[in-house]
Design an enzyme around this catalytic site. Structure first.
Site, short mmCIF file in Angstrom:
data_model
loop_
_atom_site.label_atom_id
_atom_site.label_comp_id
_atom_site.label_asym_id
_atom_site.label_seq_id
_atom_site.Cartn_x
_atom_site.Cartn_y
_atom_site.Cartn_z
CG ASP A 26 -2.00 0.74 0.85
OD1 ASP A 26 -2.06 1.79 -0.10
OD2 ASP A 26 -3.15 0.90 1.65
C1 BGC Z 1 -4.98 3.34 0.23
C2 BGC Z 1 -4.88 2.37 -1.02
C3 BGC Z 1 -5.00 2.85 -2.27
C4 BGC Z 1 -3.50 3.53 -2.26
C5 BGC Z 1 -3.28 4.53 -3.76
C6 BGC Z 1 -3.79 4.09 0.01
O1 BGC Z 1 -3.85 5.36 0.67
O2 BGC Z 1 -4.94 2.77 1.36
O3 BGC Z 1 -6.28 1.68 -0.86
O4 BGC Z 1 -5.12 1.97 -3.22
O5 BGC Z 1 -3.45 4.63 -1.39
O6 BGC Z 1 -4.02 5.49 -3.96
#
Ligand code: BGC
Length: 750
Positions: free
Chosen positions: A282
């Protein structure tokens, strides 16, 4: 007791997991990957393992240089086919090995045509429509050059304080698993190289939804039994459906952050499930192992994530800056790095990017917001609405009603009705309930007064106009709830009552004596006990997306009939959380005989005079609405519950059937739900578990025989050592929600 060893399961799964690619093609691809890797420098390998946001690449010229130097494998949040093609050209034509970029984006519930939030999609209990919405999302995103979405989010979520519950399919493992499969299929279709499809990503692996207190990013503590029985199955379903990628998560799971967790990423995902797709971290979740206190610096963080098996690092540079040193010190080996690079290259090959790196720049115009897409968005919205209350059959309103007061901060809020995680939807394309009702009934019949500027407005200045509007109308429809910004990532709430002066607005309108309909748009279940007392009818519409307005207008006027069912339990008050239907029984389950309302407790009552069961003195033990609940304009009768057998072996099947009759006046759909209870187990079992359902449409007066198969395998659970189907006695209920249903019993024999 039949115990199947984990090893055996792993072996079985190894053969079935991952996308259906012909073995010839796979062999060829593997050969090309091997050749490519043999030519790559370490820097190029680490480039493939790094994903950046354009902002992190320091402007277009720097970005181009980094791509040319082979330092970037993937970009997220780059938009527009033209811009994407421009950078792709640098990767393909100017970098040494010509490896294309894979472009990622959070396409969570729609791209330009915004679908209901995933929690709403889950409320439809209609996997087919969920699949269609994601297929539309894929084709629209692909037309703008996106190859890969970070969805579906399939974290089982049992805490509405957590803002990300909006992105989830709710509290139930089975329903989430069904939806997970459908959404993966919707995004990916049958062939990832088809330019109409994009790669999906099962996230967040795993347990992120169990954040303590519902506060985002908070610690999670999930015993292995619960992890395997409740949180992992949707991910397993996504893996079985061939999901191309997985995302590790932010949370600390039992002391080990999920982006460095060898137990979940290596043992479960890779070894037991045999998953062969790609794993991305993530956003900066590898670097965040430092503040977690699990790594002293970026080098250690890189080591932990590599040991666990994260192939690609999103938005931080632990890999790029430290893998060389880790290799030199012998902490990791090149074969491991090559394996991770191979996973990434395989995704690019499967997406057809080596053959077809560019996007036709004329495509978006023909694709975005196509009529067919809006129809699907509207149908999905319509099926997601849950009718919670309908006193005196106030709904549907008659088409020839002479005047309607449309009131409330969400009646005409094109931005907010789209909900959270909307990067590419435009509020200009949203059709609001006000616009839709005017289109249906004619301007002259609508008396509009917002009452409150936004959902958090405290000032009651607008009440006079709202009350006036109600007074001169036959009925008042209030659009209440929460703005989109109040749910989603990092948007947790400690209080789930309606914000601002919304309840007071409802009180003021109700005091006019006019019949009152409340439509709630929200990213989560809110505590609305007071509003239910004030309103005659309540329709829960979640954040319904671009076509929310027409879907609501049609339903208010009876052109469509509610068929949504709650994918989450509604608490009466925040203090009841966590509250979910498939809880354990405890040794002292609550009942009404042993519960005294706090207001009726005599002064100086003796300690044990109130009963010693598991309840709250002030909130009892029941929810406001149970999981699976939802009314219709029609009514249904369940009868003749029959089981094809009263017992089965540990590999048997029982067919459970009922007759469902539409006893009302409208053609309508009902979700027939099947729950079981395993009375005793080698570990304690939940009081109820959803094991199957069917959404059935019936004409007035029509009866259908509904058959749901229950396999012994569906009764399997993890008992701390093994996955087992245990012999014993079971209850089965078939009914309209998790609290009501016809009951029978059966047993499973050795
Ligand atoms: C989130 C993810 C997301 C990623 C990219 C993160 O802050 O937890 O779910 O896909 O950002 O935007």
């Amino acid at each position: 007791m039949k115990a199947i060893s984990l090893f055996l399961i792993g072996l079985l799964l190894l053969t079935g997991a991952c996308a259906p690619v012909s073995s010839d093609k796979k062999e060829q691809t593997d050969k090309r990957i091997k050749e490519l890797i043999s030519q790559m420098t370490l820097e190029e390998k680490l480039g493939q393992m790094s994903q950046f946001d354009p902002g992190q690449l320091g402007g277009p010229e720097n970005a181009k240089q980094a791509i040319k130097d082979g330092k970037v494998g993937s970009i997220l949040n780059l938009v527009g086919a033209e811009t994407i093609n421009e950078l792709q050209k640098v990767a393909v034509e100017e970098s040494r090995l010509g490896i294309p970029l894979v472009i990622a984006r959070d396409v969570i519930h729609g791209y330009r045509t915004i679908m209901p939030i995933p929690l709403g999609l889950a409320a439809s209990w209609n996997a087919e429509i969920a699949e269609k919405t994601m297929a539309v999302s894929a084709v629209e995103a692909a037309s703008e050059g996106i190859h890969w979405t970070f969805a579906p989010m399939i974290d089982v979520s049992r805490d509405p304080r957590w803002g990300r519950i909006a992105e989830s399919c709710g509290e139930d493992t089975y329903l989430t698993s069904v939806m997970a499969k459908a959404m993966v299929k919707g995004f990916q279709g049958d062939d990832l190289s088809d330019p109409k499809t994009i790669a999906a990503c099962a996230k967040h692996f795993v347990g992120y939804g169990a954040a303590e207190g519902g506060r985002d990013y908070n610690t999670t503590l999930i015993p292995e039994v619960q992890l395997r029985n409740d949180y992992l199955p949707p991910f397993k379903a996504a893996a079985d459906a061939g999901v191309a990628t997985f995302m590790s998560a932010f949370n600390d799971l039992n002391g080990v952050p999920t982006s460095g967790n060898e137990f979940t990423l290596k043992q479960i995902l890779r070894q037991e499930w045999g998953y062969q797709g790609m794993v991305v971290s993530d956003w900066a979740s590898i670097a965040e192992m430092i503040p977690h206190g699990y790594a002293a610096n970026k080098k250690e963080a890189a080591e932990r994530a590599l040991m666990a098996g994260v192939d690609m690092e999103m938005a931080s540079d632990c890999y790029a800056g430290n893998v060389k040193a880790l290799l030199d010190e012998g902490k990791i080996d090149m074969a491991t790095i090559d394996r991770y690079v191979a996973n990434i290259l395989r995704l690019k090959f499967d997406l057809g990017l080596f053959e077809n790196p560019y996007t036709d720049e004329t495509l978006a115009e023909k694709t975005l917001l196509a009529e067919k897409h809006k129809e699907i968005a509207q149908q999905a919205a319509s099926e997601s609405f849950v009718l919670l209350q309908n006193k005196n059959e106030l709904l549907p309103l008659s088409n020839d009603i002479s005047s309607v007061a449309v009131i409330g901060p969400l009646a005409d809020s094109p931005h907010d009705q789209m909900g959270t995680w909307v990067f590419d939807g435009n509020k200009e394309n949203s059709v609001t309930p006000l616009t839709a009702l005017k289109a249906k009934l004619g301007d002259a019949k609508i008396n509009f007064a917002k009452g409150l500027e936004i959902s958090r407005t405290k000032s009651t200045e607008g009440f006079v106009a709202a009350v006036e509007a109600a007074k001169k109308s036959d009925v008042a429809v209030l659009f209440l709830g929460e703005e989109s910004i109040l749910s989603g990532e990092a948007h947790s709430l400690a209080n789930l009552n309606l914000q601002g002066s919304q309840t007071e607005l409802l009180e003021a309108v109700q005091a006019t004596g006019k019949p009152v309909v409340v439509v709630i748009m929200a990213g989560r279940q809110l505590t609305i006990a007071r509003e239910l007392q004030l309103a005659d009818a309540v329709l829960y519409a979640w954040h319904p997306g671009t076509m929310g307005g027409p879907a609501i207008a049609d339903m208010l006027l009876g052109e469509t009939v509610p068929s949504g069912k709650l994918p989450v339990t509604f608490p009466k008050t925040v203090g009841q959380i966590p509250i979910y239907y498939n809880h354990k029984n405890t040794g002292r389950p609550a009942d009404y005989e042993q519960w005294t309302d706090i207001n009726k407790i005599p002064a100086e009552a003796t300690q044990h005079s109130l009963g010693n069961t598991s309840h709250y003195l002030d909130a009892g033990f029941e929810p406001l609405f149970p999981f699976g609940f939802g009314l219709s304009y029609s009514s249904f009768d369940y009868s003749n519950l029959e089981l094809s057998a009263n017992s089965m072996g540990t590999d048997g099947v029982i067919e459970v059937s009922i007759d469902l009759k539409n006893t009302g006046k409208y053609e309508a759909a009902e979700v027939v739900q099947l729950y079981i209870r395993d009375r005793f187990g080698s570990v304690t079992r939940p009081v109820k578990q959803l094991k199957g359902y069917q959404k059935v449409t019936l004409k007035p007066g029509e009866t259908k025989n509904v058959v749901i198969q229950l396999k012994a395998k569906d009764l399997e659970f993890f008992n701390g050592k093994d996955y087992v189907v245990e012999a014993g006695d079971f209850d089965v209920w078939v009914g309209t929600n998790s609290q009501e249903g016809l009951h029978a019993e059966f047993s499973v024999n050795e």
